[in-house]
Write a protein that holds these residues in place. Structure first.
Motif, PDB file in Angstrom:
ATOM      1  N   SER A  45       0.835  -1.203   0.000  1.00  0.00           N
ATOM      2  CA  SER A  45       0.000   0.000   0.000  1.00  0.00           C
ATOM      3  C   SER A  45       0.863   1.243   0.000  1.00  0.00           C
ATOM      4  O   SER A  45       2.050   1.200   0.322  1.00  0.00           O
ATOM      5  CB  SER A  45      -0.917   0.005   1.213  1.00  0.00           C
ATOM      6  OG  SER A  45      -0.150  -0.064   2.385  1.00  0.00           O
ATOM      7  N   ALA A  46       0.252   2.340  -0.369  1.00  0.00           N
ATOM      8  CA  ALA A  46       0.957   3.623  -0.348  1.00  0.00           C
ATOM      9  C   ALA A  46      -0.061   4.748  -0.267  1.00  0.00           C
ATOM     10  O   ALA A  46      -1.227   4.587  -0.655  1.00  0.00           O
ATOM     11  CB  ALA A  46       1.816   3.781  -1.599  1.00  0.00           C
ATOM     12  N   TYR A  47       0.393   5.866   0.252  1.00  0.00           N
ATOM     13  CA  TYR A  47      -0.449   7.046   0.360  1.00  0.00           C
ATOM     14  C   TYR A  47       0.331   8.214  -0.206  1.00  0.00           C
ATOM     15  O   TYR A  47       1.531   8.345   0.055  1.00  0.00           O
ATOM     16  CB  TYR A  47      -0.798   7.284   1.836  1.00  0.00           C
ATOM     17  CG  TYR A  47      -1.512   8.590   2.107  1.00  0.00           C
ATOM     18  CD1 TYR A  47      -2.813   8.788   1.664  1.00  0.00           C
ATOM     19  CD2 TYR A  47      -0.883   9.612   2.813  1.00  0.00           C
ATOM     20  CE1 TYR A  47      -3.461   9.984   1.916  1.00  0.00           C
ATOM     21  CE2 TYR A  47      -1.534  10.799   3.069  1.00  0.00           C
ATOM     22  CZ  TYR A  47      -2.823  10.986   2.612  1.00  0.00           C
ATOM     23  OH  TYR A  47      -3.458  12.174   2.850  1.00  0.00           O
ATOM     24  N   ALA A 146       1.319   6.533  -6.694  1.00  0.00           N
ATOM     25  CA  ALA A 146       1.152   5.830  -5.419  1.00  0.00           C
ATOM     26  C   ALA A 146       1.028   4.329  -5.650  1.00  0.00           C
ATOM     27  O   ALA A 146       1.638   3.524  -4.930  1.00  0.00           O
ATOM     28  CB  ALA A 146      -0.076   6.361  -4.693  1.00  0.00           C
ATOM     29  N   ALA A 147       0.265   3.930  -6.659  1.00  0.00           N
ATOM     30  CA  ALA A 147       0.046   2.508  -6.926  1.00  0.00           C
ATOM     31  C   ALA A 147       1.357   1.809  -7.262  1.00  0.00           C
ATOM     32  O   ALA A 147       1.574   0.652  -6.909  1.00  0.00           O
ATOM     33  CB  ALA A 147      -0.943   2.336  -8.069  1.00  0.00           C
ATOM     34  N   SER A 148       2.239   2.538  -7.917  1.00  0.00           N
ATOM     35  CA  SER A 148       3.531   1.973  -8.273  1.00  0.00           C
ATOM     36  C   SER A 148       4.353   1.651  -7.021  1.00  0.00           C
ATOM     37  O   SER A 148       4.995   0.600  -6.928  1.00  0.00           O
ATOM     38  CB  SER A 148       4.220   3.001  -9.165  1.00  0.00           C
ATOM     39  OG  SER A 148       5.534   2.710  -9.352  1.00  0.00           O
ATOM     40  N   VAL A 149       4.291   2.557  -6.043  1.00  0.00           N
ATOM     41  CA  VAL A 149       4.976   2.318  -4.766  1.00  0.00           C
ATOM     42  C   VAL A 149       4.318   1.140  -4.043  1.00  0.00           C
ATOM     43  O   VAL A 149       5.001   0.268  -3.487  1.00  0.00           O
ATOM     44  CB  VAL A 149       4.948   3.591  -3.891  1.00  0.00           C
ATOM     45  CG1 VAL A 149       5.514   3.319  -2.514  1.00  0.00           C
ATOM     46  CG2 VAL A 149       5.709   4.716  -4.573  1.00  0.00           C
ATOM     47  N   ALA A 150       2.991   1.073  -4.099  1.00  0.00           N
ATOM     48  CA  ALA A 150       2.270  -0.016  -3.442  1.00  0.00           C
ATOM     49  C   ALA A 150       2.630  -1.365  -4.060  1.00  0.00           C
ATOM     50  O   ALA A 150       2.789  -2.360  -3.354  1.00  0.00           O
ATOM     51  CB  ALA A 150       0.764   0.242  -3.524  1.00  0.00           C
ATOM     52  N   LEU A 151       2.780  -1.388  -5.385  1.00  0.00           N
ATOM     53  CA  LEU A 151       3.155  -2.629  -6.073  1.00  0.00           C
ATOM     54  C   LEU A 151       4.531  -3.116  -5.612  1.00  0.00           C
ATOM     55  O   LEU A 151       4.721  -4.307  -5.342  1.00  0.00           O
ATOM     56  CB  LEU A 151       3.211  -2.394  -7.580  1.00  0.00           C
ATOM     57  CG  LEU A 151       1.990  -2.714  -8.432  1.00  0.00           C
ATOM     58  CD1 LEU A 151       2.246  -2.298  -9.861  1.00  0.00           C
ATOM     59  CD2 LEU A 151       1.635  -4.181  -8.387  1.00  0.00           C
TER      60      LEU A 151
END
Lengths: 276, 232
Positions: A45-47, A146-151
């Motif tokens: 996850s990421a914010y 953000a989704a890239s960090v979450a991945l």
């Protein structure tokens, strides 16, 4: 009575010294803050806070793809859901998928399809959820970043992080990272996402009109900004795991592990007066 | 694992981890003679092979893995086992330790039972088959199950099982660590709780050097505390 239809509606978006409404120059980004690993239940996850945008991204998987008929025996699916909270915009947004969010979900999942090693996980799906909590133009870029960090936080193998940024045109001047007013009253907006390591473009959209030269300029601005954002993404991931690293440095043996962070709580065991 | 020295830095997907002359190992990929990290993890290099040990990720079954599974469904000649991976894993009745008549599967194992089993085969589209043919494979009775991240399993086991056997000896518990991150442990209540605590410590500090000593110290401390009131 005054004819309100003919009041001049023009907003001066950029002044003579080249300053924009929020004081930025043409090639300046809004402030960005990224945090990785904010959700416990998600695999990753990421914010992100990007100017006035607040976006949460969660990644699940690789996990069994449902419904079954969607499974691909040769590779994983990369699915994405971009969703705006009803309270994310000034007028209430009617909840649920609409034409716009379906489109954004599609282009974002395609952007990630280009970097994830899908062949390693046949018949599975990697699910990305992007929830926009507060919107102020550029949410798809913020969500993608953000989704890239979450991945990466989920441990999904990929070729590189994907980084995204938009450029546009306001009052004939090509500018980086438009804010809400600039987006609403400007001439064009052009979000893009790149793979910084190779320079590949994995998402490119445009709203409005740009000449070829303006488009080139917008691309250059976005690509330069994407490299700056890339560093922020990497930094967020490092920080997420450096918490553990600091702990290790502090408590490298023979120092004993501190009691209060143990799980379950020491009192649960009734260990006597000398318990940890 | 080096016994001391600086901490190995974390690499991020897309980061260069090696150049020509090195071979890309797991968690990496090569592009134009350069080697890059594919996963978030810690870089290691051995005999010219660069790999990235992931810090997060799902369990992907490999033939021969000893795993702890949970029965989630059964058919007339097989059980379906949840092995904590993206893939469902059937266990055929002929691979069980019993002579199961067709349609009699439910008499031996029911939904919710935990088993210790092995991965028999995984084909190219990741169809998994399990087996309980090995002697140590069995239905688990009593004890408790806990889950750790599959990426931390090697640390829980330790070199040649040093970590887990130390915990077993010190807490007099029976412990099975499945490659899928599921751990079954059985022992006297207090001992099992201490062992569970030790495992949680390993999970939390998986990247630490000298982890075995830290775990030993934790267990000793807890056990001393346990003996304390009785001695006075």
């Amino acid at each position: 009575m005054e004819d309100i239809e003919h009041i001049e509606k023009h907003v001066k978006l950029i002044d003579d010294s080249g300053r924009r409404l929020d004081g930025r120059k043409f090639d300046e980004l809004r402030p960005i803050r990224i945090e990785a690993g904010v959700l416990r239940r998600a695999d990753g996850s990421a914010y992100i806070e990007w100017g006035g945008n607040k976006v949460l991204a969660a990644v699940y998987g690789p996990r069994e793809a449902h419904p079954r008929h969607l499974q691909d025996p040769a590779r994983a699916l990369v699915q994405c859901r971009y969703n705006m909270a009803p309270f994310s915009v000034s007028d209430r947004k009617r909840p649920g998928p609409d034409r716009r969010s379906v489109e954004i979900s599609k282009v974002i999942s395609e952007a990630f399809s280009a970097v994830v090693f899908k062949e390693q996980f046949p018949r599975t799906s990697v699910d990305i959820f992007i929830e926009v909590l507060q919107a102020e133009a550029g949410t798809r870029c913020a969500g993608l970043t953000a989704a890239s960090v979450a991945l990466a936080d989920a441990g999904v193998p990929m070729r590189d992080l994907v980084t995204s940024c938009a450029s546009g045109k306001i009052e004939g001047i090509v500018c980086l990272d438009l804010n809400k007013d600039e987006d609403n009253f400007g001439d064009a907006d052009c979000p893009m996402a790149i793979v910084p390591r190779t320079g590949e473009i994995v998402l490119l959209q445009m709203d409005g009109h740009l000449t070829y030269e303006e488009f080139q300029k917008a691309m250059d601005l976005s690509i330069a900004a994407a490299h700056r954002i890339y560093d922020l993404q990497r930094d967020a991931l490092r920080r997420r795991y450096s918490v553990t690293l600091e702990d290790i440095l502090k408590e490298s043996p023979p120092a004993a592990p501190s009691g209060e962070r143990m799980e379950p709580a020491p009192s649960d065991f009734d260990l006597g007066p000398e318990g940890i | 694992m080096q016994s001391s020295g600086s901490l190995r830095p974390i690499v991020i997907p897309g980061e260069a981890v090696g150049g020509p002359g090195l071979k890309p190992g797991s968690g990496t990929f090569s592009d134009n003679g350069q080697i890059f990290a594919a996963q978030l993890g810690v870089r290691t290099e051995r005999d010219g092979l660069v790999s990235v040990i992931p810090l997060a990720g799902r369990y992907i079954p490999q033939p021969g893995d000893a795993i702890v599974g949970e029965i989630v469904d059964f058919g007339p000649s097989h059980w379906l086992v949840d092995i904590n991976s993206p893939y469902p894993a059937p266990l055929h009745a002929t691979e069980s330790p019993w002579r199961v008549e067709f349609g009699d599967t439910a008499r031996y194992m029911k939904v919710g039972d935990a088993i210790l089993c092995h991965v028999l085969s995984v084909d190219e589209i990741k169809r998994v088959q399990l087996t309980m043919a090995d002697r140590e494979a069995r239905r688990l009775q009593g004890g408790m199950l806990m889950e750790v991240s599959p990426t931390k399993v090697p640390r829980v086991i330790g070199k040649q099982g040093s970590m887990v056997s130390m915990i077993k000896d010190m807490t007099r518990c029976e412990i099975y660590v499945g490659q899928n991150g599921r751990i079954w442990l059985d022992g006297e209540d207090r001992n099992a709780a201490v062992a569970a605590m030790a495992i949680r410590l390993i999970e939390e500090r998986a990247q630490a050097h000298g982890l075995t000593e830290a775990v030993r110290e934790l267990i000793e401390r807890v056990q001393r505390g346990q003996a304390g009131p009785r001695a006075t």
